[in-house]
Scaffold this motif. Structure first.
Motif, PDB file in Angstrom:
ATOM      1  N   GLY A   6       0.789  -1.227   0.000  1.00 45.24           N
ATOM      2  CA  GLY A   6       0.000   0.000   0.000  1.00 45.24           C
ATOM      3  C   GLY A   6       0.822   1.278   0.000  1.00 45.24           C
ATOM      4  N   ASP A   7       2.124   1.166  -0.282  1.00 43.60           N
ATOM      5  CA  ASP A   7       3.001   2.338  -0.304  1.00 43.60           C
ATOM      6  C   ASP A   7       2.949   3.043  -1.654  1.00 43.60           C
ATOM      7  OD1 ASP A   7       3.835   1.775   2.263  1.00 43.60           O
ATOM      8  OD2 ASP A   7       5.612   0.676   1.614  1.00 43.60           O
ATOM      9  N   ASP A   8       3.241   4.353  -1.643  1.00 46.23           N
ATOM     10  CA  ASP A   8       3.370   5.140  -2.865  1.00 46.23           C
ATOM     11  C   ASP A   8       4.838   5.197  -3.261  1.00 46.23           C
ATOM     12  OD1 ASP A   8       0.706   5.620  -2.526  1.00 46.23           O
ATOM     13  OD2 ASP A   8       0.915   7.739  -2.027  1.00 46.23           O
ATOM     14  N   ILE A   9       5.086   5.458  -4.550  1.00 41.67           N
ATOM     15  CA  ILE A   9       6.439   5.626  -5.050  1.00 41.67           C
ATOM     16  C   ILE A   9       6.489   6.957  -5.787  1.00 41.67           C
ATOM     17  CG2 ILE A   9       8.210   4.717  -6.588  1.00 41.67           C
ATOM     18  CD1 ILE A   9       6.887   1.951  -6.162  1.00 41.67           C
ATOM     19  N   SER A  10       7.373   7.857  -5.337  1.00 38.63           N
ATOM     20  CA  SER A  10       7.478   9.185  -5.943  1.00 38.63           C
ATOM     21  C   SER A  10       8.871   9.399  -6.514  1.00 38.63           C
ATOM     22  CB  SER A  10       7.204  10.272  -4.911  1.00 38.63           C
ATOM     23  OG  SER A  10       5.885  10.177  -4.454  1.00 38.63           O
ATOM     24  N   PHE A  11       8.913   9.949  -7.720  1.00 35.71           N
ATOM     25  CA  PHE A  11      10.151  10.376  -8.350  1.00 35.71           C
ATOM     26  C   PHE A  11      10.030  11.873  -8.575  1.00 35.71           C
ATOM     27  CE2 PHE A  11       9.873   5.923  -9.820  1.00 35.71           C
ATOM     28  CZ  PHE A  11      11.110   5.458  -9.409  1.00 35.71           C
ATOM     29  N   SER A  12      10.820  12.646  -7.831  1.00 38.48           N
ATOM     30  CA  SER A  12      10.755  14.094  -7.930  1.00 38.48           C
ATOM     31  C   SER A  12      11.025  14.543  -9.361  1.00 38.48           C
ATOM     32  CB  SER A  12      11.786  14.716  -6.985  1.00 38.48           C
ATOM     33  OG  SER A  12      11.721  16.107  -7.045  1.00 38.48           O
ATOM     34  N   ARG A  40       4.293  10.288  -9.642  1.00 40.32           N
ATOM     35  CA  ARG A  40       4.012   9.457  -8.473  1.00 40.32           C
ATOM     36  C   ARG A  40       3.190   8.247  -8.901  1.00 40.32           C
ATOM     37  NH1 ARG A  40      -0.066   9.575  -3.921  1.00 40.32           N
ATOM     38  NH2 ARG A  40      -1.311  10.922  -5.246  1.00 40.32           N
ATOM     39  N   PHE A  41       3.621   7.083  -8.440  1.00 42.70           N
ATOM     40  CA  PHE A  41       2.873   5.841  -8.626  1.00 42.70           C
ATOM     41  C   PHE A  41       2.174   5.535  -7.312  1.00 42.70           C
ATOM     42  CE2 PHE A  41       6.457   5.539 -11.513  1.00 42.70           C
ATOM     43  CZ  PHE A  41       5.899   5.029 -12.669  1.00 42.70           C
ATOM     44  N   TYR A  42       0.911   5.150  -7.380  1.00 44.22           N
ATOM     45  CA  TYR A  42       0.188   4.776  -6.176  1.00 44.22           C
ATOM     46  C   TYR A  42      -0.920   3.794  -6.532  1.00 44.22           C
ATOM     47  CZ  TYR A  42      -3.176   8.326  -7.752  1.00 44.22           C
ATOM     48  OH  TYR A  42      -4.071   9.054  -8.492  1.00 44.22           O
ATOM     49  N   VAL A  43      -1.494   3.164  -5.526  1.00 44.56           N
ATOM     50  CA  VAL A  43      -2.568   2.199  -5.717  1.00 44.56           C
ATOM     51  C   VAL A  43      -3.890   2.892  -5.405  1.00 44.56           C
ATOM     52  CG1 VAL A  43      -3.554   0.004  -4.961  1.00 44.56           C
ATOM     53  CG2 VAL A  43      -1.088   0.253  -5.149  1.00 44.56           C
ATOM     54  N   LYS A  44      -4.829   2.794  -6.347  1.00 44.62           N
ATOM     55  CA  LYS A  44      -6.138   3.412  -6.170  1.00 44.62           C
ATOM     56  C   LYS A  44      -7.187   2.318  -5.983  1.00 44.62           C
ATOM     57  CE  LYS A  44      -9.238   6.791  -8.145  1.00 44.62           C
ATOM     58  NZ  LYS A  44      -9.461   7.773  -9.202  1.00 44.62           N
TER      59      LYS A  44
END
Length: 89
Positions: free
Chosen positions: A39-45, A49-53
């Motif tokens: 359930g974690d997000d992944i962000s690349f500045s 941002r990748f996330y689960v919806k």
């Protein structure tokens, strides 16, 4: 662009071998799948941002048969592009 093309381009830009780039890409994919399953997000500045919806269950309508079907609740990965990347495209 497919996986092999990405590996070749990253190899040229980073001075790594294609085998090393393949290992990095495989590791990145495994880390992302693991993060999504927790359930974690992944962000690349500057990239996004990748996330689960989560989508609730809902009814859908088939216009050909007139039948109403119920779609199950589900979770899907989503990518939201950053404004920096959006400005470069």
């Amino acid at each position: 662009m497919n996986k092999n093309e990405i590996i070749k381009k990253v190899s040229k830009q980073s001075n790594l071998t294609q085998k090393e780039c393949l290992l990095c890409l495989t590791a990145l994919k495994q880390v992302m799948v693991s993060a999504f399953s927790q359930g974690d997000d992944i962000s690349f500045s500057g990239f996004g941002r990748f996330y689960v919806k989560h989508y609730d269950k809902r009814n859908s309508f088939n216009p050909q048969t007139g039948q109403i079907n119920t779609l199950k609740a589900r979770k899907l990965p989503v990518f939201k592009v950053s404004s920096v990347l959006k400005g470069k495209i």
